[in-house]
Motif scaffolding. Structure first.
Motif, PDB file in Angstrom:
ATOM      1  N   LEU A   4       0.853  -1.110   0.215  1.00 55.84           N
ATOM      2  CA  LEU A   4       0.249  -0.343   0.286  1.00 55.84           C
ATOM      3  C   LEU A   4       0.862   1.316  -0.240  1.00 55.84           C
ATOM      4  CD1 LEU A   4      -2.546  -0.812   2.838  1.00 55.84           C
ATOM      5  CD2 LEU A   4      -3.020  -0.920   0.389  1.00 55.84           C
ATOM      6  N   ASP A   5       0.510   1.968  -0.839  1.00 57.61           N
ATOM      7  CA  ASP A   5       1.451   2.939  -0.860  1.00 57.61           C
ATOM      8  C   ASP A   5       0.345   4.534  -1.028  1.00 57.61           C
ATOM      9  OD1 ASP A   5       3.899   1.939  -2.037  1.00 57.61           O
ATOM     10  OD2 ASP A   5       3.398   2.182  -3.484  1.00 57.61           O
ATOM     11  N   MET A   6       0.871   5.191   0.099  1.00 57.12           N
ATOM     12  CA  MET A   6       0.006   6.513   0.898  1.00 57.12           C
ATOM     13  C   MET A   6       0.736   7.352  -0.633  1.00 57.12           C
ATOM     14  SD  MET A   6      -0.463   6.208   4.644  1.00 57.12           S
ATOM     15  CE  MET A   6       0.834   6.048   4.898  1.00 57.12           C
ATOM     16  N   VAL A  18     -10.250  19.275 -12.077  1.00 60.50           N
ATOM     17  CA  VAL A  18      -8.725  18.268 -11.082  1.00 60.50           C
ATOM     18  C   VAL A  18      -9.487  18.564  -9.826  1.00 60.50           C
ATOM     19  CG1 VAL A  18      -6.818  17.639 -11.748  1.00 60.50           C
ATOM     20  CG2 VAL A  18      -8.781  18.035 -13.442  1.00 60.50           C
ATOM     21  N   THR A  19      -9.095  17.840  -8.983  1.00 65.27           N
ATOM     22  CA  THR A  19      -9.279  17.479  -7.843  1.00 65.27           C
ATOM     23  C   THR A  19      -7.957  17.233  -7.112  1.00 65.27           C
ATOM     24  OG1 THR A  19     -11.941  18.188  -7.532  1.00 65.27           O
ATOM     25  CG2 THR A  19     -10.906  17.245  -5.190  1.00 65.27           C
ATOM     26  N   ASP A  20      -7.481  17.821  -6.056  1.00 65.45           N
ATOM     27  CA  ASP A  20      -6.554  17.185  -5.535  1.00 65.45           C
ATOM     28  C   ASP A  20      -6.936  16.550  -4.234  1.00 65.45           C
ATOM     29  OD1 ASP A  20      -4.341  18.799  -7.032  1.00 65.45           O
ATOM     30  OD2 ASP A  20      -4.065  19.809  -5.346  1.00 65.45           O
ATOM     31  N   THR A  21      -6.492  15.271  -4.375  1.00 67.90           N
ATOM     32  CA  THR A  21      -6.531  14.040  -3.752  1.00 67.90           C
ATOM     33  C   THR A  21      -5.669  13.577  -2.907  1.00 67.90           C
ATOM     34  OG1 THR A  21      -6.360  12.638  -5.612  1.00 67.90           O
ATOM     35  CG2 THR A  21      -8.494  13.551  -4.746  1.00 67.90           C
ATOM     36  N   TRP A  22      -5.899  12.282  -2.080  1.00 74.58           N
ATOM     37  CA  TRP A  22      -4.935  10.935  -1.091  1.00 74.58           C
ATOM     38  C   TRP A  22      -5.711   9.892  -1.574  1.00 74.58           C
ATOM     39  CZ3 TRP A  22      -3.325  13.324   4.274  1.00 74.58           C
ATOM     40  CH2 TRP A  22      -2.051  14.195   3.949  1.00 74.58           C
ATOM     41  N   GLY A  23      -4.944   8.889  -1.617  1.00 77.00           N
ATOM     42  CA  GLY A  23      -4.867   7.223  -2.296  1.00 77.00           C
ATOM     43  C   GLY A  23      -4.586   6.334  -1.572  1.00 77.00           C
TER      44      GLY A  23
END
Length: 441
Positions: A4-6, A18-23
């Motif tokens: 799993l890479d955050m 376009v929205t800045d996100t984390w995943g």
């Protein structure tokens, strides 16, 4: 082994925005992990973000040092590799960050994923079980956009925390799903940070509740709605007719609030969550069994100790969270009764790490079907009292605590959390270690 890479990302939820996100391993949310009882799990977690975070395995029974709570911080650029053997029944679990004081923002940006457990007993039952076909994971979140950015501010008088004005399922706005089977299993996860949902269908049809947070019920229960607060899960099975369309909705919530409290804390809000579109011809599904699994929670009669927990905004038992303070010491192998009381005029819930508890009473009465299975998170309306039975099967680690806390994440970040350690019989709590960077590649 799982990896799993955050990481930061960008997602186009709406055309042209376009929205800045984390995943995890992608721009938004994370992959579904799956393991079977008895298997050894190893996860390599790498933090590609610009701030420290954690990955907590919500609902998992595992050693405290592998739990991914605020004591297992992973610094930017560092790697953490927890491992454990799955030793619990089949269930719908999930994973998400748990940094003390910042959990709400990390989850809201998109760090969440499902973790499904299987076992022989559940696999032998004639339940819908083909992942992505008649067995669908539904990560439900509420969001609000300011231009192309995620909004984060709380509304005026919103005591529960951030409330969005739209819902997403698995990172998709206005989703629909075409299904080809008579019976469809929906694994519902409330991954919102504050919003409470009351899930039902647009035509009021009944469905079968087959599982709660920690696994299957003893037998299916016919319901027409199920209420989930943040962190709670439910597995339901719905019958479809050829060619029809029906909408999974969230209707008004019964949160025990007065008129204004209900309005400002989202209780009056309604959402279309997911449209199910049945194919013109459906594959026949086996009839749901009348019995599922043997009871999976501890018995109240086996309790050797009782504890009380008073909930109020930012505090449990009058104290805010302190990282080096142990609030409860429990003996490995023991069963306890925990009585939790909501002293506030606002909603809370109560989540306990490592264990799946049984709900013995709600306000002195036997709980309904939706609380009859194994649970790790339970909702409390203002002035509610719930009595829980918990068995602590270890392993013992006097120096590394597990958490109990409100899973309305703004409340948690304010300090509405405490810690317990599991010790050998007759043992004493040690001193929790200060969080440190995990590294090693």
């Amino acid at each position: 082994m799982f990896e799993l890479d955050m990481r930061p990302g960008k997602q186009e939820f709406e055309p042209g925005k376009v929205t800045d996100t984390w995943g995890f391993n992608g721009d938004y949310l994370g992959p579904t992990l799956r393991a079977k009882r008895g298997e050894k799990v190893r996860v390599q977690v790498r933090n590609g973000l610009d701030q420290a975070s954690t990955v907590h395995w919500h609902g998992m029974h595992l050693p405290a040092a592998m739990d991914g709570g605020p004591h297992q911080m992973v610094e930017p650029g560092a790697t953490w590799t927890p491992e454990w053997t799955v030793d619990q029944p089949a269930a719908t679990l999930w994973y998400h960050p748990h940094p003390h004081g910042a959990t709400e923002s990390h989850v809201r940006r998109g760090l969440a994923g499902m973790f499904l457990l299987d076992d022989d007993a559940a696999s032998a039952l004639p339940l819908p079980h083909t992942y992505g076909v008649d067995d669908l994971p539904l990560i439900v979140q509420d969001v609000k956009f300011q231009g192309n950015r995620f909004a984060s501010g709380r509304g005026m008088f919103a005591d529960v925390g951030f409330l969005g004005d739209r819902t997403m399922v698995n990172g998709t706005l206005a989703p629909f799903r075409t299904v080809g089977d008579e019976l469809v299993r929906l694994r519902l996860l409330n991954a919102s940070t504050a919003r409470i949902y009351s899930f039902g269908f647009s035509d009021g049809r009944t469905f079968a509740l087959i599982g709660t947070d920690g696994g299957l019920l003893e037998r299916p229960a016919d319901l027409n709605h199920v209420q989930l607060s943040p962190g709670e899960r439910a597995e339901i099975v719905v019958r479809m007719r050829p060619g029809e369309r029906v909408v999974l909705r969230s209707d008004r919530v019964d949160a025990g609030l007065d008129f204004w409290g209900q309005r400002f804390n989202g209780g009056d809000d309604t959402f279309d969550v997911l449209e199910l579109r049945a194919a013109g011809t459906l594959r026949p599904s086996p009839r749901l069994p009348g019995a599922l699994v043997a009871p999976q929670t501890a018995k109240a009669a086996d309790s050797v100790r009782e504890r009380d927990f008073e909930l109020e905004l930012g505090k449990i038992n009058g104290r805010a969270m302190v990282m080096d303070r142990v609030d409860a010491t429990v003996e490995r192998g023991s069963t306890e009764i925990w009585t939790v009381h909501n002293r506030d005029g606002m909603p809370h819930n109560f989540h306990v790490h490592d264990v799946q508890f049984g709900v013995v009473e709600v306000n002195g009465k036997r709980p309904g079907a939706a609380l009859s299975g194994p649970k790790d998170t339970v909702f409390l309306a203002p002035d509610d009292t719930v009595k829980l039975v918990l068995r602590f099967d270890g392993p013992a680690d006097p120096n590394t605590p597990y958490m109990f806390h409100c899973h309305l994440l703004w409340h948690e970040d304010l300090g509405m959390m405490g810690q317990f350690v599991v010790v050998e019989p007759g043992g004493q709590a040690g001193q929790p270690t200060t969080p440190h960077a995990h590294s090693g590649h």
